[in-house]
Every structure is written in C-alpha cells, then in structure tokens.
Write a protein that holds these residues in place. Sequence first.
Motif, PDB file in Angstrom:
ATOM      1  N   MET A   1       0.845  -1.192   0.000  1.00  0.00           N
ATOM      2  CA  MET A   1       0.000   0.000   0.000  1.00  0.00           C
ATOM      3  C   MET A   1       0.882   1.244   0.000  1.00  0.00           C
ATOM      4  SD  MET A   1      -3.068  -1.238  -0.072  1.00  0.00           S
ATOM      5  CE  MET A   1      -4.358  -0.207   0.547  1.00  0.00           C
ATOM      6  N   ILE A   2       0.378   2.281  -0.624  1.00  0.00           N
ATOM      7  CA  ILE A   2       1.066   3.570  -0.678  1.00  0.00           C
ATOM      8  C   ILE A   2       0.265   4.558   0.162  1.00  0.00           C
ATOM      9  CG2 ILE A   2       1.662   5.523  -2.178  1.00  0.00           C
ATOM     10  CD1 ILE A   2       2.165   3.484  -4.413  1.00  0.00           C
ATOM     11  N   THR A   3       0.971   5.366   0.941  1.00  0.00           N
ATOM     12  CA  THR A   3       0.332   6.370   1.783  1.00  0.00           C
ATOM     13  C   THR A   3       0.910   7.741   1.483  1.00  0.00           C
ATOM     14  OG1 THR A   3       0.013   4.760   3.568  1.00  0.00           O
ATOM     15  CG2 THR A   3      -0.122   7.091   4.174  1.00  0.00           C
ATOM     16  N   VAL A   4       0.032   8.722   1.293  1.00  0.00           N
ATOM     17  CA  VAL A   4       0.447  10.124   1.153  1.00  0.00           C
ATOM     18  C   VAL A   4      -0.405  10.951   2.115  1.00  0.00           C
ATOM     19  CG1 VAL A   4       1.258   9.904  -1.226  1.00  0.00           C
ATOM     20  CG2 VAL A   4      -1.113  10.546  -0.803  1.00  0.00           C
ATOM     21  N   GLN A   5       0.175  12.065   2.590  1.00  0.00           N
ATOM     22  CA  GLN A   5      -0.522  12.896   3.565  1.00  0.00           C
ATOM     23  C   GLN A   5      -0.201  14.361   3.354  1.00  0.00           C
ATOM     24  OE1 GLN A   5       1.024  11.371   7.327  1.00  0.00           O
ATOM     25  NE2 GLN A   5      -0.902  10.282   7.678  1.00  0.00           N
ATOM     26  N   THR A   6      -1.105  15.191   3.861  1.00  0.00           N
ATOM     27  CA  THR A   6      -0.861  16.626   3.939  1.00  0.00           C
ATOM     28  C   THR A   6      -1.753  17.190   5.033  1.00  0.00           C
ATOM     29  OG1 THR A   6      -0.565  18.650   2.652  1.00  0.00           O
ATOM     30  CG2 THR A   6      -2.581  17.419   2.258  1.00  0.00           C
ATOM     31  N   ILE A   7      -1.416  18.372   5.508  1.00  0.00           N
ATOM     32  CA  ILE A   7      -2.265  19.105   6.446  1.00  0.00           C
ATOM     33  C   ILE A   7      -2.651  20.411   5.769  1.00  0.00           C
ATOM     34  CG2 ILE A   7      -2.420  20.264   8.674  1.00  0.00           C
ATOM     35  CD1 ILE A   7      -0.502  18.114   9.769  1.00  0.00           C
ATOM     36  N   VAL A   8      -3.955  20.629   5.635  1.00  0.00           N
ATOM     37  CA  VAL A   8      -4.481  21.799   4.931  1.00  0.00           C
ATOM     38  C   VAL A   8      -4.960  22.825   5.960  1.00  0.00           C
ATOM     39  CG1 VAL A   8      -6.166  22.605   3.233  1.00  0.00           C
ATOM     40  CG2 VAL A   8      -5.214  20.297   3.043  1.00  0.00           C
ATOM     41  N   ASN A   9      -4.521  24.054   5.799  1.00  0.00           N
ATOM     42  CA  ASN A   9      -4.935  25.145   6.678  1.00  0.00           C
ATOM     43  C   ASN A   9      -6.280  25.688   6.214  1.00  0.00           C
ATOM     44  OD1 ASN A   9      -2.552  25.269   8.392  1.00  0.00           O
ATOM     45  ND2 ASN A   9      -1.497  25.916   6.540  1.00  0.00           N
ATOM     46  N   ALA A  10      -7.337  24.925   6.497  1.00  0.00           N
ATOM     47  CA  ALA A  10      -8.710  25.301   6.132  1.00  0.00           C
ATOM     48  C   ALA A  10      -9.659  24.443   6.957  1.00  0.00           C
ATOM     49  CB  ALA A  10      -8.948  25.070   4.645  1.00  0.00           C
ATOM     50  N   ILE A  11     -10.895  24.924   7.102  1.00  0.00           N
ATOM     51  CA  ILE A  11     -11.887  24.163   7.856  1.00  0.00           C
ATOM     52  C   ILE A  11     -12.384  22.982   7.022  1.00  0.00           C
ATOM     53  CG2 ILE A  11     -12.557  26.132   9.292  1.00  0.00           C
ATOM     54  CD1 ILE A  11     -15.062  26.427   7.486  1.00  0.00           C
ATOM     55  N   ILE A  12     -12.926  21.988   7.707  1.00  0.00           N
ATOM     56  CA  ILE A  12     -13.334  20.747   7.051  1.00  0.00           C
ATOM     57  C   ILE A  12     -14.377  20.973   5.963  1.00  0.00           C
ATOM     58  CG2 ILE A  12     -15.054  20.166   8.813  1.00  0.00           C
ATOM     59  CD1 ILE A  12     -12.874  17.687   6.745  1.00  0.00           C
TER      60      ILE A  12
END
Length: 134
Positions: A1-12
């Motif tokens: 499996m491949i995993t990528v991530q990010t954190i976005v500075n915005a509301i859900i």
Amino acid sequence: MITVQTIVNAIIEKVWEFWTNPKHIQKWNNPTDDWHTPAVENDVKAGGKFKYTMATKNGSISFDYEGIYTKVDKFSVIEYHLVDNRTGSIRFEIQGDKVKITEIFEPEKAHPASEQKEFCQGVIDNFKKYTEAN
C-alpha cells in the motif's frame, strides 16, 4: 500500500467541498504544472461513480482514474474500488482549524511504487496549495 498525507490550513467544510466538487477538482488534480484534468465526473456517495481524466498538457500521456465509492462518511472518510480492482481510502482528520488528509491506495503493477507515491503526493500537495489560496 502507498500512503500520502498533507495538512491543509482550512476548515473541514471547505476541504470537503474542494476535494469533491468537480469544478475544484479540475483546478487542483495534477501533480505538476505539466499536467491537467480536462474532465471530471464525481458522484460522492456509496455506489456513486467517479472518473477523472488526467493528461499531460502536451498530450503525450492521458489516462482515466475511475471507480466506484464503496463508503462515504461526509467530512471523515471516502473509500473506493477502482475499475482495475485496486482499492483505496481517503481519511479527513480535523485538527482544530486544519485538516489532515491521508490517502492510502494499492499501487498498480505497470509503474514503480515510488513513482506512484511521488505522483500522488504531488497531487495532494497541489490540493493543499489550491485550497489554501482560494
């Protein structure tokens, strides 16, 4: 499996809208400026179909990324089954006024997993950039 991530500075609510609305998907769904997504179909519900046509701007490469959503919990999780029988999921984790997005998917066999991870990380990074700028 491949995993990528990010954190976005915005509301859900904004993250979800930008992740699922075809007019936004066309603007962020590319790993680099050499790519674009000229066509998007997206019915975000369990049993709903999606199809993103991705292509290089010079026309040398084009493919359809398509499948069926198997689970959709608004603001939380999207799971899918691709037409080539691979599976994947996207998780949205609220962290105050930010959202952590984690996508996990089965790599296809034709290209090295490292290339697929780099491509998908480029797409998710572009989503962050687009969402935070708009």
